[in-house]
Design a protein around this motif. Structure first.
Motif, mmCIF file in Angstrom:
data_model
loop_
_atom_site.group_PDB
_atom_site.id
_atom_site.type_symbol
_atom_site.label_atom_id
_atom_site.label_comp_id
_atom_site.label_asym_id
_atom_site.label_seq_id
_atom_site.Cartn_x
_atom_site.Cartn_y
_atom_site.Cartn_z
ATOM 1 N N THR A 1 31.017 -14.951 92.540
ATOM 2 C CA THR A 1 30.321 -15.929 93.383
ATOM 3 C C THR A 1 29.685 -17.020 92.538
ATOM 4 N N LEU A 2 29.067 -16.621 91.428
ATOM 5 C CA LEU A 2 28.436 -17.604 90.547
ATOM 6 C C LEU A 2 29.482 -18.513 89.918
ATOM 7 N N THR A 3 30.616 -17.952 89.527
ATOM 8 C CA THR A 3 31.696 -18.768 88.958
ATOM 9 C C THR A 3 32.245 -19.744 89.987
ATOM 10 N N LEU A 4 32.412 -19.278 91.222
ATOM 11 C CA LEU A 4 32.855 -20.160 92.299
ATOM 12 C C LEU A 4 31.869 -21.298 92.517
ATOM 13 N N PHE A 5 30.580 -20.969 92.444
ATOM 14 C CA PHE A 5 29.543 -21.995 92.634
ATOM 15 C C PHE A 5 29.642 -23.070 91.550
ATOM 16 N N PHE A 6 29.750 -22.659 90.298
ATOM 17 C CA PHE A 6 29.874 -23.618 89.196
ATOM 18 C C PHE A 6 31.158 -24.441 89.333
ATOM 19 N N ALA A 7 32.234 -23.782 89.743
ATOM 20 C CA ALA A 7 33.512 -24.484 89.890
ATOM 21 C C ALA A 7 33.435 -25.550 90.968
ATOM 22 N N HIS A 8 32.860 -25.214 92.106
ATOM 23 C CA HIS A 8 32.755 -26.181 93.191
ATOM 24 C C HIS A 8 31.805 -27.314 92.827
ATOM 25 N N ALA A 9 30.719 -27.004 92.141
ATOM 26 C CA ALA A 9 29.800 -28.057 91.703
ATOM 27 C C ALA A 9 30.502 -29.017 90.746
#
Length: 259
Positions: free
Chosen positions: A129-137
């Protein structure tokens, strides 16, 4: 055929090409049959109503909303200062910085997703989830920088300088003078980033797993096992949501001025 007749014909064909698939999806979502088909087998709203009863869709929608809202906000927190520096100061490598900031939309999303999975998640066990958040940002950061930069370029710098000469600090002038005058551009950047993040597929495809799925990825998985019109109904609802957001942005913000 004269040019006076040729132009409307081309315009009509272009509209059919762009809007035709959308109309087909809407018609398929209203089908009364049990399988996804066009033309629809009768008319019914039962598949539209069924969308709201599927738990996986509700969970993945919440995940997509979280990533789209907070990922875009994070991009703006980084993008606004970056846009200000690029717009107001003569940096020695400004064009290089602009190119680097644009890389997330230049590099194919499949490569970005695979790289994050291979070099962050697998070897270091980063939270998905954290990786997805950084990727989308990171994916919406270029939009934040470019749209806010366009707003800053249209704002006269002497207004800010006048505030400084009248005793305001540089930071105070930014928040009291610059920010209120570019709020339309900031909101436009947020909307553009939100829509881009919410509909993101390639990166999310590599960074999804059990319990962590965005809505577009969940829709792909649903179609692998089920072929009823509910997927068309959800697609139509999402299309209306995106169109509504962009329409309101254009109506109240003049969205086309910034993108």
């Amino acid at each position: 055929m004269s040019i006076r007749l040729f132009s409307p014909v081309v315009l009509f064909l272009l509209l059919v090409f762009l809007i035709g698939p959308f109309l087909i999806i809407i018609a398929a979502s209203l089908s009364a049959g049990d399988t996804l088909a066009f033309p629809p087998q009768g008319l019914s709203l039962r598949w539209v109503m069924k969308v709201f009863t599927i738990e996986s869709f509700r969970d993945s929608f919440a995940m997509s909303m979280f990533l789209a809202v907070f990922g875009t906000l994070a991009a703006l927190v980084l993008g606004i200062p970056a846009a200000y520096a690029l717009s107001r100061y003569r940096l020695p490598a400004a064009e290089t910085v602009r190119t680097i900031v644009s890389l997330p939309i230049i590099v194919p999303g499949i490569i970005v997703g695979l790289a994050l999975l291979r070099y962050l998640v697998v070897p270091f066990g980063f939270n998905i989830t954290l990786t997805l958040f950084f990727a989308h940002a990171a994916l919406v950061l270029p939009y934040a920088v470019r749209v806010v930069s366009a707003s800053l370029d249209n704002l006269r710098s002497d207004i800010e300088e006048a505030a400084v000469l009248l005793g305001s600090s540089r930071l105070g002038a930014f928040f009291r003078v610059v920010m209120p005058n570019i709020r339309g551009g900031i909101l436009a950047a947020f909307i553009l980033g939100f829509v881009t993040s919410f509909n993101q597929v390639p990166v999310s495809l590599f960074l999804s797993g059990p319990g962590v799925r965005t809505l577009p990825i969940d829709m792909l998985g649903y179609m692998e096992t089920t072929y009823d019109p509910s997927i068309a109904a959800l697609s139509a609802l999402l299309a209306f949501l995106s169109i509504g957001i962009v329409f309101l942005a254009e109506r109240f913000l003049g969205f086309s001025r910034y993108v």
